[in-house]
Design a protein around this motif. Sequence first.
Motif, short mmCIF file in Angstrom:
data_model
loop_
_atom_site.label_atom_id
_atom_site.label_comp_id
_atom_site.label_asym_id
_atom_site.label_seq_id
_atom_site.Cartn_x
_atom_site.Cartn_y
_atom_site.Cartn_z
N PRO A 33 1.01 -1.21 0.11
CA PRO A 33 -0.10 -0.07 0.21
C PRO A 33 0.81 1.45 -0.14
N TYR A 34 2.04 1.16 0.49
CA TYR A 34 3.15 2.34 0.50
C TYR A 34 3.90 2.00 -0.70
N PHE A 35 3.81 1.37 -1.79
CA PHE A 35 4.84 1.32 -2.78
C PHE A 35 5.15 2.48 -3.55
N TRP A 36 4.28 3.35 -3.83
CA TRP A 36 4.40 4.71 -4.48
C TRP A 36 4.91 5.64 -3.60
N ALA A 37 4.65 5.65 -2.19
CA ALA A 37 4.97 6.61 -1.56
C ALA A 37 6.40 6.31 -1.07
N ASN A 50 6.68 -12.28 0.35
CA ASN A 50 5.01 -12.33 0.23
C ASN A 50 4.50 -12.04 -1.25
N HIS A 51 5.29 -12.37 -1.99
CA HIS A 51 4.84 -12.19 -3.37
C HIS A 51 4.79 -10.57 -3.61
N THR A 52 5.36 -9.63 -3.04
CA THR A 52 5.29 -8.27 -2.88
C THR A 52 6.73 -7.47 -3.01
N TYR A 53 6.73 -6.39 -3.63
CA TYR A 53 7.82 -5.66 -3.74
C TYR A 53 8.07 -5.26 -2.35
#
Length: 416
Positions: A33-37, A50-53
């Motif tokens: 949820p904070y990727f772009w921030a 967990n399959h997440t960057y």
Amino acid sequence: MTLNERTFAISDGPGAVVPDPRILLYPRLRKSPYFWASRQHGVAMYSVYNHTYHPRHYGDPVAEYWALVHGVTLWDVGVERQIEITGPDAFEFTNMLVPRDLTKCEVGQCKYVFLTGADGGILNDPVLLRLGENHFWLSLADSDILLWARGVAHHSGMDVTIEEADVGPVQVQGPLSGQVMAAIFGPEVYNIGYYRLREYQLDGMEVIVSRTGYTAELGFEIYLKNASRDGVRLWDTVWAAGEPFGMKVIGPCHMRRIEAGILAHGCDITYQTNPFEVGMGYDWMVDLNQEADFIGKAALSRIKEQGVRRRLAGVEIGGPPLGTFNDGSMIEAFPVWRGRERVGEVTSACFSPRLEHNIGYAMVPVGLSDIGTELEVETPTGVVPAVVVPKPFVDPTKHIPKQPFTPGRGHLPSEN
């Protein structure tokens, strides 16, 4: 060299290894949820968790270490997916998943727990948050527990609902973390006890604040509900509050967690290791006397009675500095030798900036795990001497994260 030239060079035969290959950014992998921030702060390296960057560091892991130890830091840990367990049988079901006795976990309390398989192996080591009598979150390390828990529930006959909640945590860690959190939530945040939680409304955002973290420093985690909608807004709110205190955005500080004896699932613990092998078969972590017949209880009872053949030991490692662990300097586990015999492996290692020598964990035979045992470790620069030492390497009683906050000032580095 252009990217096309690199690609051609790689196909040209041995000796053309790209030392720092990129990680592909594309839709198939999930975003926090904070990727772009968090990207706005200059992420220098990602991994997949967990399959997440997952942002690993922002250019200088050693500077990030000192920012954590002396100041206040903000982490994007939205990769810690929250498995939510609810329903009339949620307590009984959750108590079956973990070797800890959850009758000793109050509503509003957190627990570090293992999830164990039928053979006693560690499937995951989440922080468990108890939000209600029959309401739990498992804040996951890196493994596919959602599918496993749903499979267990399907065959259990219990009335439970298991979902991945739209919840994303950030960590605020370091000796000045209390001041930043008080600026956001008010001075009552100082009263949250170690491994306790409290719910807040923050400008229309629903959050849960816990006194937890992956650092063994003073710190908090903020769990944001409706994170897919409000993630960037929460990040910006925390950052604005932290800037006057010199807040730095960092990745997970593996140098500090290795110093503190904090384990990493997939490295130090896996489904092939059990709690007794990693030195966490204590009665409070694996309660074999509890009434609940948790998954793996029979196997762990047998292992405790028979004893283990290997153990995760702390080691000091000689030779040149090993790097930060978080910089790609440890691609594989390091072989451990005793004479000409390979006897184990170093699962995590780094150069400790404060201790000024290399430290790590080594899984070795029990007979070679005693303090003072001399070993050899095969590092990228060659075979170097090593010795078994007590772990944790720093603050073994966890005085630092447990100490009460002092409103109005930070804790000086000398107090660490």
